[in-house]
Structure formats: structure tokens, C-alpha cells
Scaffold this motif. Structure first.
Motif: not given
Length: 118
Positions: A77-86, A96-114
Motif C-alpha cells: 500500500s503506497w500513498c503520496s502522503c508518505g505511507r508505504d506498507i508491505f 492491509l487491503i481493508a486498511d488501505h481502503e480506510q486510509h483512502r477515506t481519511t488521508c489528508p492529501r486525498l480529502t484535500q483533492r476531493r
């Protein structure tokens, strides 16, 4: 050894020595007004297919699941906010798949773009 000039090929006219400017084609009605575009060429301006539309991928989920049931799947799971988990293993991969889906709803970079897109 002295340089020799190439011999002209048989049947071909000699190459022109001078250049001349191109002349505009006469209009169909007989006047000598130049054409704006060639026939068959679309005159509307189209969007450049290689233009940069400034969209960038922000979050990835890379899943490797081998076809054998006994083989261990892996997830990154990789995100431009700095998250990189293997992780590797079936239970950890599903977590980790479930955690990645949760991160997409709470990530400041993604919510800022939305919020900016709305």
C-alpha cells in the motif's frame, strides 16, 4: 587517394541547384487568393492528446496473488502522503487491503483533492 564526384544515375534528372520559394495555389474561382488550408484537412482546432491534464496517481494498492493456493500473497500500500506498507501472508494481506481502503477515506492529501474538485 583523391575524392571522386559521384556519377549521376541513369534515367534520373539532375538534382536542382537552387531553391525557390513556394507559391500559393490559385483559388478555385480563378482569383489568385491563397488557400487557408489544404483540402481534406479539418479546420477546427482539436485538443492535444499529449497535453498534461495535471492528474497524478495519489494512492496505489499492489496485490500479488500467486495461482497456487499454498503460495503466500503479498500486498503493498503506497500513498503520496508518505505511507508505504508491505506485508505478506493471506491474513495480513486481507488486513492491509481493508486498511488501505480506510486510509483512502481519511488521508489528508486525498480529502484535500476531493474538496478542491467539488
Amino acid at each position: 587517394m583523391s575524392a571522386q564526384l559521384p556519377l549521376p544515375l541513369e534515367g534520373l534528372p539532375p538534382a536542382p541547384t537552387g531553391t525557390s520559394p513556394a507559391k500559393p495555389a490559385p483559388a478555385r474561382d480563378g482569383r489568385s487568393a491563397p488557400k487557408v488550408v489544404a483540402e481534406g484537412v479539418p479546420s477546427s482546432v482539436r485538443r492535444d492528446p499529449h497535453a498534461d491534464d495535471v492528474r497524478r496517481p495519489v494512492a496505489w494498492l499492489h496485490i500479488v496473488a500467486p495461482p497456487s493456493y499454498g503460495a503466500s500473497p503479498s500486498v503493498r500500500s503506497w500513498c503520496s502522503c508518505g505511507r508505504d506498507i508491505f506485508t505478506a501472508g493471506r491474513a495480513r494481506a486481507l488486513a492491509l487491503i481493508a486498511d488501505h481502503e480506510q486510509h483512502r477515506t481519511t488521508c489528508p492529501r486525498l480529502t484535500q483533492r476531493r474538496d478542491a474538485a467539488a
